[in-house]
Enzyme design. Structure first.
Site, short mmCIF file in Angstrom:
data_model
loop_
_atom_site.label_atom_id
_atom_site.label_comp_id
_atom_site.label_asym_id
_atom_site.label_seq_id
_atom_site.Cartn_x
_atom_site.Cartn_y
_atom_site.Cartn_z
N LYS A 188 0.84 -1.20 0.00
CA LYS A 188 0.00 0.00 0.00
C LYS A 188 0.87 1.26 0.00
O LYS A 188 0.69 2.16 -0.81
CB LYS A 188 -0.91 0.01 1.24
CG LYS A 188 -1.58 1.33 1.51
CD LYS A 188 -2.47 1.30 2.72
CE LYS A 188 -1.81 1.63 4.02
NZ LYS A 188 -1.43 3.04 4.21
N ASN A 189 1.82 1.30 0.92
CA ASN A 189 2.61 2.52 1.09
C ASN A 189 3.58 2.76 -0.07
O ASN A 189 4.10 3.86 -0.22
CB ASN A 189 3.38 2.49 2.41
CG ASN A 189 2.46 2.72 3.60
OD1 ASN A 189 1.28 3.01 3.43
ND2 ASN A 189 3.00 2.58 4.80
N CYS A 231 -4.48 13.13 13.71
CA CYS A 231 -5.02 11.80 13.43
C CYS A 231 -4.77 10.95 14.66
O CYS A 231 -4.18 11.40 15.64
CB CYS A 231 -4.38 11.18 12.19
SG CYS A 231 -2.72 10.61 12.45
N ARG A 288 1.10 14.64 13.34
CA ARG A 288 1.56 14.37 11.98
C ARG A 288 1.47 15.60 11.06
O ARG A 288 0.69 15.63 10.10
CB ARG A 288 0.79 13.20 11.38
CG ARG A 288 0.97 11.93 12.17
CD ARG A 288 0.30 10.75 11.54
NE ARG A 288 1.06 10.18 10.45
CZ ARG A 288 0.66 9.12 9.76
NH1 ARG A 288 -0.47 8.53 10.04
NH2 ARG A 288 1.40 8.65 8.78
N ASP A 295 5.23 0.82 12.15
CA ASP A 295 3.99 0.17 11.73
C ASP A 295 3.85 -1.26 12.27
O ASP A 295 2.77 -1.85 12.20
CB ASP A 295 3.88 0.15 10.20
CG ASP A 295 3.49 1.51 9.65
OD1 ASP A 295 3.20 2.42 10.45
OD2 ASP A 295 3.48 1.67 8.41
N ARG A 313 -8.61 -0.48 5.18
CA ARG A 313 -7.82 0.54 4.47
C ARG A 313 -6.48 -0.03 3.99
O ARG A 313 -5.93 0.45 3.00
CB ARG A 313 -7.50 1.70 5.42
CG ARG A 313 -8.55 2.75 5.55
CD ARG A 313 -8.01 3.89 6.39
NE ARG A 313 -6.66 4.23 5.96
CZ ARG A 313 -5.67 4.63 6.76
NH1 ARG A 313 -5.85 4.75 8.05
NH2 ARG A 313 -4.48 4.91 6.27
C1 UD1 Z 1 4.74 6.89 6.42
C2 UD1 Z 1 3.84 5.68 6.30
C3 UD1 Z 1 3.39 5.22 7.67
C4 UD1 Z 1 4.60 5.00 8.58
C5 UD1 Z 1 5.51 6.23 8.58
C6 UD1 Z 1 6.81 6.01 9.34
C7 UD1 Z 1 2.72 5.97 4.17
C8 UD1 Z 1 1.45 6.30 3.46
N1 UD1 Z 1 2.67 6.04 5.51
O1 UD1 Z 1 3.96 7.93 7.00
O2 UD1 Z 1 2.67 4.01 7.53
O3 UD1 Z 1 4.15 4.77 9.88
O4 UD1 Z 1 5.85 6.57 7.23
O5 UD1 Z 1 7.49 4.92 8.81
O6 UD1 Z 1 3.71 5.61 3.58
N2 UD1 Z 1 6.80 14.74 10.54
C9 UD1 Z 1 6.82 16.11 10.80
N3 UD1 Z 1 6.61 16.97 9.77
C10 UD1 Z 1 6.40 16.54 8.49
C11 UD1 Z 1 6.39 15.15 8.22
C12 UD1 Z 1 6.59 14.27 9.28
O7 UD1 Z 1 7.01 16.53 11.94
O8 UD1 Z 1 6.22 17.38 7.60
C13 UD1 Z 1 7.03 13.77 11.64
C14 UD1 Z 1 5.82 12.87 11.91
O9 UD1 Z 1 4.89 13.49 12.78
C15 UD1 Z 1 6.50 11.67 12.54
C16 UD1 Z 1 7.84 11.59 11.78
O10 UD1 Z 1 8.03 12.87 11.21
O11 UD1 Z 1 6.76 11.90 13.91
C17 UD1 Z 1 7.89 10.55 10.68
O12 UD1 Z 1 6.77 10.70 9.83
P1 UD1 Z 1 6.79 10.31 8.29
O13 UD1 Z 1 7.98 9.45 7.99
O14 UD1 Z 1 6.64 11.56 7.49
O15 UD1 Z 1 5.49 9.45 8.16
P2 UD1 Z 1 4.48 9.43 6.94
O16 UD1 Z 1 5.19 9.65 5.66
O17 UD1 Z 1 3.31 10.30 7.27
#
Ligand code: UD1
Length: 424
Positions: free
Chosen positions: A22-23, A118, A123, A308, A400
């Site tokens: 999915k991701n 969320c 996030r 995850d 999902r």
């Molecule tokens: C993706 C995955 C999710 C997984 C996560 C971490 C998808 C669709 N989802 O989520 O399943 O749990 O990676 O492996 O692929 N952060 C900020 N600012 C930002 C972006 C992130 O502060 O602009 C923080 C987040 O709150 C979190 C950390 O960075 O604490 C890591 O998040 P991130 O790697 O971005 O997760 P996702 O890409 O949302």
């Protein structure tokens, strides 16, 4: 609303085939907006999130066909007809923000509703936005919607360092930079397999990206991308979930069609706990050893232990003799499964973000409720190991992200039944 009835206590045994990730599929579908010609994606799982992003790219001008039997999606976007990802879609799926990079690259403008909070924490998307800014986009927030615009329509290559490692921001800024003028250097990038898959896809379409899978990625902008056919990698989180399902029921489960390298951190922990693992090129078989014991784990970015799999692993910890410790180091509020596990008789306390699990008690079936996708998987696993019947509500969370979850578990002998028309 649908719910699960699970009769626990049965050892799972047999083989399970892993679906496409999915991701990994989500950013590939978003990245298809960069390409006017036809994109054919293979191994696209049939999931709610995939249907959501399909609707989203269609609303932006893509023509999409999805064969959910063959798992093939074809996408062509001769023209971008709309630049806005609306709140209704973004709030159901944060990955909707993935269209921002491609829209900025292709037409120099994007409007994406802010995702908001969320179940697993705040996030934010600030890192995505700073990355776009470094490429020359200007940002404004209007009524909860981020409006990004590029003067002269063309992004400009630059050097950008991610404040913290973010999978989403790395993917989004990489997609934006492929059509930018000049060279972009991205530092402190996520090294997750989904990023490598995305870079492989973009390169196969004519992009010039080097270093994906390492901390530093260099992108030479190109004028345009061309048609291609590309395969989504196997889902490493589904792989881990089924290994843990075998492990928690003390069964013998062969997970087929996976990439063992992508779940190495989990395999190391299962080995430390005392499981036997037979690892081949595309399969892993898990069987319990004679003595199992607790383990200490901290989630980390790839190649560390994935956040995850934190909650499904915690369900397993509940069944292991002795103490286990889990530290969630990526998301601040990813312990919502614990309240439900406690209702099943688990002994877990959380202090300063550290979950201490006193394992070895027999979990008992209960009425429980999913709070997010991976917390949901954790509850299904706990219910499979529990004594008696569990009723699990809000299974739209696992819908999902897990393709045919109950059918796959049933094929392994798990007594999981979907019922329709519950109280939600
Ligand atoms: C993706 C995955 C999710 C997984 C996560 C971490 C998808 C669709 N989802 O989520 O399943 O749990 O990676 O492996 O692929 N952060 C900020 N600012 C930002 C972006 C992130 O502060 O602009 C923080 C987040 O709150 C979190 C950390 O960075 O604490 C890591 O998040 P991130 O790697 O971005 O997760 P996702 O890409 O949302």
């Amino acid at each position: 609303m649908d719910y699960y009835i699970v009769h626990g206590g049965k050892k799972l045994s047999g083989e399970v085939q892993i679906s496409g990730s999915k991701n990994a599929a989500l950013p590939l579908i978003a990245a298809s907006l960069l390409i006017s010609g036809e994109v054919i994606l293979e191994n696209v799982p049939d999931l709610m999130d995939i249907r959501t992003i399909k609707d989203l790219v269609e609303s932006l001008g893509a023509m999409v066909e999805y064969d959910n039997k063959k798992k093939i999606m074809s996408i062509a976007t001769p023209k971008i007809t709309n630049i806005e990802a609306p709140y209704d879609l973004v709030k159901t799926m944060r990955a909707s923000t993935y269209v921002m990079g491609p829209l900025l690259a292709r037409v120099g403008e994007a409007r994406v509703s802010m995702p908001g909070g969320c179940a697993i924490g705040q996030r934010p998307i600030d890192i995505h936005l700073s990355g776009f800014e470094s490429l020359g986009a200007q940002m404004s927030l209007e009524h909860g919607v981020v409006h990004a615009q590029v003067q002269g329509k063309k992004l400009q290559g630059s050097t950008f360092r991610f404040r913290i490692v973010s999978v989403g921001a790395t993917a989004n800024v990489m997609m934006a930079a492929v059509l930018a003028k000049g060279t972009t250097r991205l530092e402190n990038c996520a090294m997750e397999p989904e990023i490598v898959n995305l870079a492989g896809f973009l390169n196969a379409a004519g992009a010039k990206i080097q270093g994906a899978g390492t901390k530093d990625i260099v992108i030479e902008g190109v004028k345009q991308l061309h048609s291609l056919r590309y395969k989504v990698i196997p889902d490493r989180i589904e792989t881990g979930t089924f290994l843990l399902a075998g492990a928690i029921t003390r069964g013998k489960v062969l997970v087929n069609g996976c990439d063992p390298v992508t779940v190495d951190a989990l395999l190391m922990e299962l080995h430390r706990i005392g499981y036997h693992l037979d690892v081949k090129k595309n399969s892993i078989e898990v069987t319990p050893g004679k003595q199992l014991h607790g383990v200490d784990i901290k989630t980390k970015v790839f190649p560390g232990f994935p956040t995850d799999l934190q909650s499904p692993m915690m369900s397993l910890m509940c069944t292991l003799p002795g103490l286990s410790v889990m530290i969630e180091d990526i998301f601040e509020n990813r312990y919502t499964h614990i309240g439900e596990l406690l209702r099943m008789g688990a002994d877990i306390i959380v202090e300063n973000g550290v979950a201490i699990v006193r394992g070895g008690q027999q979990l008992t079936g209960a009425q429980i409720m999913m709070t997010d996708l991976r917390a949901g998987a954790a509850l299904v696993l706990a219910a499979l190991a529990a004594d008696g019947e569990s009723e699990i509500r809000r299974i739209y969370h696992t819908d999902r992200g897990y393709e045919e979850l109950e059918a796959k578990l049933q094929a392994l002998g798990g007594k999981v039944e979907r019922r329709t028309g519950g109280k939600g």
